[in-house]
Design an enzyme around this catalytic site. Structure first.
Site, PDB file in Angstrom:
ATOM      1  N   THR A 266      -1.663   5.577   2.126  1.00 33.53           N
ATOM      2  CA  THR A 266      -3.016   4.847   2.135  1.00 33.53           C
ATOM      3  C   THR A 266      -3.030   3.803   3.298  1.00 33.53           C
ATOM      4  OG1 THR A 266      -2.971   4.764  -0.386  1.00 33.53           O
ATOM      5  CG2 THR A 266      -4.144   2.928   0.724  1.00 33.53           C
TER       6      THR A 266
ATOM      7  N   LEU B  21       0.699  -1.146   0.111  1.00 36.21           N
ATOM      8  CA  LEU B  21       0.046   0.081  -0.093  1.00 36.21           C
ATOM      9  C   LEU B  21       0.985   1.168  -0.078  1.00 36.21           C
ATOM     10  CD1 LEU B  21      -2.908  -0.843   2.600  1.00 36.21           C
ATOM     11  CD2 LEU B  21      -2.809  -1.021   0.193  1.00 36.21           C
ATOM     12  N   ASP B  22       0.411   2.399  -0.592  1.00 40.83           N
ATOM     13  CA  ASP B  22       1.124   3.504  -0.511  1.00 40.83           C
ATOM     14  C   ASP B  22       1.257   4.086   0.800  1.00 40.83           C
ATOM     15  OD1 ASP B  22       1.495   3.633  -3.496  1.00 40.83           O
ATOM     16  OD2 ASP B  22      -0.385   5.095  -3.540  1.00 40.83           O
ATOM     17  N   ARG B  23       2.463   4.702   1.068  1.00 39.70           N
ATOM     18  CA  ARG B  23       2.560   5.378   2.380  1.00 39.70           C
ATOM     19  C   ARG B  23       1.356   5.926   2.948  1.00 39.70           C
ATOM     20  NH1 ARG B  23       6.968   8.109   5.539  1.00 39.70           N
ATOM     21  NH2 ARG B  23       8.361   8.055   3.688  1.00 39.70           N
TER      22      ARG B  23
END
EC number: 5.4.99.-
Length: 326
Positions: free
Chosen positions: A165, A161-163
């Site tokens: 998110t 997951l993106d930082r």
């Protein structure tokens, strides 16, 4: 976070407290075993020694006592299964000793078995660091967690997951399981859905965005204007609630490309709140408006369907609440 398979069981797994609710003790419960000490008479590793000296306990129960720091050698707590014992040492088991559980930052384990760890990641925590970065990550904390019971244990990244998110993530506890999941990802994962807080009032109650994604030299993804030029990405969305400033969408991925949801929301003119990189103008939310809400998959070993669901962040609901009517 809830598991649809058994919400009560998942809630139990997710707790990190070892005390009774409200501090009340069950006086009918059997008192913990008294502290026991054993002399070491011949060289041995710690786990085999415990298995041969503790009666009435299974292997997993003894491993659990060891991993909780309730075993000491010559007065010093030891958790390694293969710790080398020597004649003359004293091994002490104290099950009344308070369990020391390392607090994780921005991360909660909601399920763990011999093959997998399912976690809830907060916005702001990196999934895994790049070669240039050396900061706290979900990966690093979970690596420390599994090495409490055995310093040779490792974890393996299945997806990221993106930082900024938040939400549900899965890690494997062996390279074999990691490869099995990644090789069969399309068939294994039955549902992977997000909720997105986007700018503006989305008029269509549902829709699908399809495009070919490419990456610029500055690592920003974008939809190519030419069909077939890039990686095909398909995103389905459904409107949950909205006002004239923000909309809350349920988003399901048919493909899993880098920054796919962020690009596609910008493509329909409703960038994700707080996502300046992809055209958002709002700053009031204080985070990226993207949350991985549901992960449902077939367990690679047991074949069981497992579903984990995380609540919609309260901030998302607050910003999309319909305006009060007079």
């Amino acid at each position: 976070m809830n598991s649809r398979r058994n919400p009560k069981e998942t809630a139990k797994r997710g707790t990190r407290s070892h005390s009774k609710p409200n501090g009340k003790l069950n006086h009918k419960a059997k008192a913990p075993a008294a502290t026991k000490s054993f002399k070491v008479n011949e060289p041995s590793e710690l786990l085999p020694f415990l298995l041969s000296h503790i009666t009435g306990r299974g292997r997993n129960a003894i491993k659990s006592i060891l991993s909780r720091g309730q075993v000491a050698v010559n007065g010093k707590a030891v958790t390694q299964h293969n710790f080398q014992l020597h004649p003359g040492q004293t091994v002490t088991i104290d099950q009344e000793k308070p369990v020391q559980v390392a607090e994780m930052i921005g991360l909660t384990i909601v399920h763990e078995d011999d093959d997998l760890i399912i976690v809830q990641k907060d916005a702001g925590l990196l999934s895994i660091a790049t070669a240039e970065e050396n900061e706290l990550t979900a990966y690093r904390q979970l690596m420390e967690h599994v090495r409490v019971s055995n310093p040779k244990n490792r974890i393996f990244v299945v997806h990221r997951l993106d930082r900024d998110t938040s939400g549900v993530m899965m890690f494997a506890k062996s390279e074999r399981i990691q490869q099995a999941l990644q090789t069969t990802w399309k068939d294994t994962v039955k549902e992977r859905s997000y909720v997105a807080l986007v700018e503006g009032a989305v008029k269509r109650p549902e829709g699908t965005v399809s495009s070919w994604l490419k990456e610029t030299s500055t690592l920003k993804m974008y939809s190519s204007p030419h069909e077939g030029d890039g990686m095909h990405a398909i995103t389905h969305y459904k409107l949950l609630q909205a006002n004239r400033h923000f909309s809350l969408l349920e988003v399901k991925l048919e493909t899993g490309r880098k920054n796919q949801i962020r690009v596609h929301m910008a493509d329909i003119g409703h960038p994700i709140a707080g996502d300046k990189k992809y055209g958002a103008e709002t700053k009031t939310v204080g985070r990226l408006g993207l949350h991985a809400r549901v992960l449902s998959f077939i367990h690679p070993t047991t074949g069981e369907l497992m579903t984990f669901e995380s609540p919609i962040p309260k901030t998302f609901l607050k910003y999309t609440a319909p305006a009060p009517t007079n």
